[in-house]
Write an enzyme that holds these catalytic residues in place. Sequence first.
Site: not given
Length: 262
Positions: A66, A89, A144
Site C-alpha cells: 500500500d 514475512h 519482499d
Amino acid sequence: MAYETILYEAVDGIARITLNRPEAGHAVNLALAHELLEASINASEDPDVRAVILDASGTVFGFGGDLKYFESQSDRIGACLKETTAYFHAAVSRLHRLNSPVVVAVQGMAAGAGFSLSLIGDIVLAAKSAQFKMAYTAAGLSPDGSSSYFLPRVIGMRRAQELMLTNRTLSAEEAQDWGIVTRVVEDDDLAEEVTKLAAKFAVGPTRAYGGVKRLLASSFQQSVEAQMEDETRTIAELAQTEDGREGLDAFLNKRKPDFKGR
C-alpha cells in the site's frame, strides 16, 4: 475473531484466508500484514485444518504494498516498512511451514507483494484473467514477501532477474509455461477448482504432505548425502504414524485409505 482486511473461515478441514481490501486492490498495509499473520497462526494451530486456501475477494489478487499508506508514514517510513514486513514475512513463513498444503487462487493482477504471495502456494491455480508483475523497481523499491527466495528457485535466476529488473508482465498462460502457476482455469471455474483440490487434500495424509514440503524446502541447500539422510528419517517417522500404518494396510489390501491427519 473479526478481521478488517481479510476473511477467515475453517470448515470441513479447510481454512480459507481471503484478502479483503477490494477498494485498495488488497494492497498490503500494517493491518493486513498483521491479520494475515494471525490467520496463518490460527490455521497452523487448529488440528482440524488439513488444507489451506489463500485467495482474494473481487477481481484482482493483489496490487502489492500500500504505497499511499507508506507515503503517509514518510517521517517513519523505514520503521513502518520494517514493522509491516515483520508481520508479512512471519505470515509467509507460517504458511510455508504448515504440514497442510496451501492452495493459492489468483485472478486478475498479482503485482508486487501479491505476486510474492502467489509464489508461496504448494499448488497455484490461476484464472485466465490473471497477470503477474513484480513492479517493485517501478516504485524505486526492492522485492519482499519471499519473492527473492522463491522466484529464482521456481523459474531460474535469469528469468527472475528479468521479471524483477524490467517489471515485465506475464499472462496466466506464460506464468504456467514458466512454472509459476500449476494450472490455468477459466475465471468462472477458479473457485470451484480450488475448493475441489483443497477438499482432496483435507482428507489426505497431512503429515506426509508436511514431510514432502520440508524435504523440498531443503533440497537446494544440502548435499545429496544430507538430503538422503533427511529422506530416510522422514519416511521412517511417517511409517510409524497412524496415517502411515493406515496407508500401508490400505495399499496391501487394495482398499481406499481413511487418513486422519495423524
